[in-house]
Write an enzyme that holds these catalytic residues in place. Structure first.
Site, PDB file in Angstrom:
ATOM      1  N   CYS A 279     -37.955  37.204  43.430  1.00 15.22           N
ATOM      2  CA  CYS A 279     -38.073  36.026  42.556  1.00 15.22           C
ATOM      3  C   CYS A 279     -36.744  35.472  42.062  1.00 15.22           C
ATOM      4  O   CYS A 279     -36.438  34.310  42.304  1.00 15.22           O
ATOM      5  CB  CYS A 279     -38.940  36.358  41.352  1.00 15.22           C
ATOM      6  SG  CYS A 279     -40.657  36.584  41.792  1.00 15.22           S
TER       7      CYS A 279
HETATM    8  C1  UDX Z   1     -39.279  38.625  37.887  1.00 12.11           C
HETATM    9  C2  UDX Z   1     -39.673  38.065  36.513  1.00 12.11           C
HETATM   10  O1  UDX Z   1     -39.437  39.036  35.509  1.00 12.11           O
HETATM   11  C3  UDX Z   1     -41.120  37.640  36.507  1.00 12.11           C
HETATM   12  O2  UDX Z   1     -41.432  37.067  35.242  1.00 12.11           O
HETATM   13  C4  UDX Z   1     -41.318  36.632  37.609  1.00 12.11           C
HETATM   14  O3  UDX Z   1     -42.642  36.192  37.648  1.00 12.11           O
HETATM   15  C5  UDX Z   1     -40.899  37.211  38.939  1.00 12.11           C
HETATM   16  O4  UDX Z   1     -39.552  37.651  38.866  1.00 12.11           O
HETATM   17  P1  UDX Z   1     -39.498  40.947  39.208  1.00 12.11           P
HETATM   18  O5  UDX Z   1     -38.618  40.313  40.250  1.00 12.11           O
HETATM   19  O6  UDX Z   1     -40.703  41.691  39.635  1.00 12.11           O
HETATM   20  O7  UDX Z   1     -40.006  39.811  38.165  1.00 12.11           O
HETATM   21  O8  UDX Z   1     -38.599  41.952  38.405  1.00 12.11           O
HETATM   22  P2  UDX Z   1     -37.789  42.106  37.043  1.00 12.11           P
HETATM   23  O9  UDX Z   1     -38.256  43.384  36.432  1.00 12.11           O
HETATM   24  O10 UDX Z   1     -37.800  40.923  36.186  1.00 12.11           O
HETATM   25  O11 UDX Z   1     -36.328  42.348  37.659  1.00 12.11           O
HETATM   26  C6  UDX Z   1     -35.610  41.352  38.387  1.00 12.11           C
HETATM   27  C7  UDX Z   1     -34.164  41.792  38.568  1.00 12.11           C
HETATM   28  O12 UDX Z   1     -33.491  41.811  37.332  1.00 12.11           O
HETATM   29  C8  UDX Z   1     -34.006  43.209  39.153  1.00 12.11           C
HETATM   30  O13 UDX Z   1     -32.982  43.223  40.119  1.00 12.11           O
HETATM   31  C9  UDX Z   1     -33.661  44.062  37.972  1.00 12.11           C
HETATM   32  O14 UDX Z   1     -32.845  45.152  38.311  1.00 12.11           O
HETATM   33  C10 UDX Z   1     -32.934  43.074  37.073  1.00 12.11           C
HETATM   34  N1  UDX Z   1     -33.189  43.415  35.667  1.00 12.11           N
HETATM   35  C11 UDX Z   1     -34.450  43.454  35.194  1.00 12.11           C
HETATM   36  C12 UDX Z   1     -32.125  43.723  34.849  1.00 12.11           C
HETATM   37  O15 UDX Z   1     -30.980  43.697  35.290  1.00 12.11           O
HETATM   38  N2  UDX Z   1     -32.372  44.043  33.540  1.00 12.11           N
HETATM   39  C13 UDX Z   1     -33.634  44.110  33.038  1.00 12.11           C
HETATM   40  O16 UDX Z   1     -33.784  44.412  31.858  1.00 12.11           O
HETATM   41  C14 UDX Z   1     -34.706  43.799  33.881  1.00 12.11           C
END
Ligand code: UDX
Length: 452
Positions: A279
């Site tokens: 995403c």
């Molecule tokens: C994301 C959005 O959170 C969600 O609302 C949307 O609908 C789809 O995209 P997702 O890709 O499943 O969801 O994962 P997410 O847990 O948000 O993590 C995305 C990226 O950000 C990852 O690479 C993760 O490592 C990073 N991340 C996530 C951080 O660096 N810090 C965090 O606190 C959470």
């Protein structure tokens, strides 16, 4: 309510199973007969924690699957479109949305009662009104907003926690062309009590989804840029800096009792080796391209992507700080999935890291609790020793590189402590206490030690 959902991918099947669990009658539609058969047999074609048990529990009563879209439209009051919208570098590909709209429109032509069509896929602002609606009108011979309804209802699911995210959403957002469609959407979501609902236009609903993901991605790249600056300036640790930053009461409010609320947003202001997944990278790039096509330069978001593209290489730079050459160096990569709780490798920072290690001639071992099978498909032609445990991977390593923030990696100091020659630990997620291992370096800090 009787709901049909087109597309049994991640968003479609999670939505279908959860809406059935909430008491609606749901028909999932997919062109892939194998997926349809699996769902009808109570099995789950994709992996998501808790999804299969929801499918098993509801199939045969409130949940079914079919390939007959026209019949599903006839049998339901509302159809959600949850098909893929891949980004090809220039624009999102709305081919699947267009095909589904055409077929649904043809089914609406033969229907006497009002039917609402809702786009649930992530689509750039304007797609529902300017792409889907004309096709629906053409194929049905009817007028949107009058004879049938069109709406937009983005999904905010995170992989790995998609079921709890759907069952207890932060907010529900939907747009619609007319009051009858709003009323149908109100009905779909009336089973979610106490949740903030935003009723808006289709275009605003589309924009909310992209803006939400862009903000989170921006916070990550912001923290990474600050982290890189801390490294460059020397003698500053980004972990201490960000702690000082997030104690601002606007980021972590102080209650009357004196207790502090620590919102989960603060994890987005921690430096690391970059974001990945299906995403964030795709949505930010698509919004940039969409803005540019509309004559709006998206300089900030372009920097978010540029910083993120370069960020995994920080790990390689750290290694090079400690070793004159990576050729023949034994490196253990800890974590391959783009985040913990999933085997998803899409856009994972581990990909450029492993490729660079390979190009530099390093001897690579790797461990991930669940993503090894997926990783093997990505790293074809690269010689990697896939280890079955952390112990196995770090055995004889010169350096250990933490890429994914899996909880079990917190045991690394203990495991490394038992080795006669402790390897250098490069912490790409700053998840390990820097004093807990003999030799440590990480993103956003200064380590003076050089050499093996
Ligand atoms: C994301 C959005 O959170 C969600 O609302 C949307 O609908 C789809 O995209 P997702 O890709 O499943 O969801 O994962 P997410 O847990 O948000 O993590 C995305 C990226 O950000 C990852 O690479 C993760 O490592 C990073 N991340 C996530 C951080 O660096 N810090 C965090 O606190 C959470």
């Amino acid at each position: 309510m009787r709901i049909s959902i087109v597309g049994t991918g991640y968003v479609g099947l999670v939505s279908g199973a959860c809406l059935a669990e909430k008491g609606h009658n749901v028909i999932c539609v997919d062109v892939d007969k194998d997926k349809v058969d699996q769902i009808n047999a109570g099995r789950c074609p994709i992996y998501e924690e808790g999804l299969e048990s929801l499918v098993t529990r509801n199939v045969g009563t409130r949940l079914s699957a079919t390939s007959d879209l026209a019949a599903a439209v006839q049998d339901t009051e509302i159809t959600l479109i949850a098909v893929g919208t891949p980004f090809d570098g220039v624009a999102i590909d709305t081919g699947y949305i267009e095909a589904a709209s055409r077929e649904i429109g043809e089914a609406i032509r033969d229907k006497d009662t009002f039917h609402a069509v809702i786009i649930k896929s992530t689509v750039v602002p304007g797609t529902t009104d300017e792409t889907a609606t004309p096709i629906l009108e053409m194929a049905s011979g009817k007028k949107a907003g009058k004879d049938f309804g069109v709406g937009m209802n983005p999904e905010f699911l995170r992989e790995g926690v998609a079921i709890p995210d759907f069952m207890k959403p932060d907010r529900i957002v939907y747009g619609a062309t007319d009051e009858r469609t709003f009323a149908l959407l109100d009905n779909v979501y009336s089973v979610f009590e106490g949740v903030d609902i935003i009723r808006t236009s289709n275009k605003t609903a589309e924009m909310i989804k992209y803006t939400a993901n862009s903000l989170l991605a921006t916070l990550i790249s912001f923290s990474n840029e600050i982290g890189n600056l801390c490294t460059g300036l020397g003698d500053i640790d980004v972990v201490d800096v960000m702690k000082g930053v997030h104690l601002d009461r606007r980021l972590s409010p102080i209650l009357e009792s004196g207790d502090r609320v620590v919102p989960s947003i603060t994890t987005f202001i921690e430096a690391g080796c970059g974001f990945g997944g299906s995403c964030f990278p795709k949505d930010v790039k698509a919004l940039i391209a969409h803005g540019q096509a509309a004559g709006q330069q998206m300089n900030l978001l372009q920097s978010v992507i540029d910083i993120n593209r370069a960020q995994p290489m920080q790990v390689i730079s750290l290694l090079k700080k400690h070793f004159d050459s990576l050729s023949g160096l034994k490196v253990a990569v800890m974590g391959l999935a783009f985040k913990p709780g999933t085997d998803d490798m899409r856009e994972s920072p581990s990909i450029p890291i492993v490729r660079a290690l390979h190009d530099e001639g390093a001897v690579i071992s790797a461990y991930d609790p669940v993503a090894i099978e997926e990783a093997q498909k990505v790293f074809t032609g690269i010689d990697i020793n896939y280890a079955s445990s952390i112990e196995d991977a770090v055995q004889n390593a010169d350096a250990v590189v933490v890429v994914t923030i899996w909880d079990e990696f917190r045991s690394l100091p203990e495991i490394i402590g038992k080795l006669t020659t402790p390897p250098l630990l490069i912490d790409g997620r700053r998840m390990i206490d820097k004093n807990a291992v003999p030799r440590y370096d990480g993103i956003g800090m200064t380590s003076r030690s050089k050499g093996p």
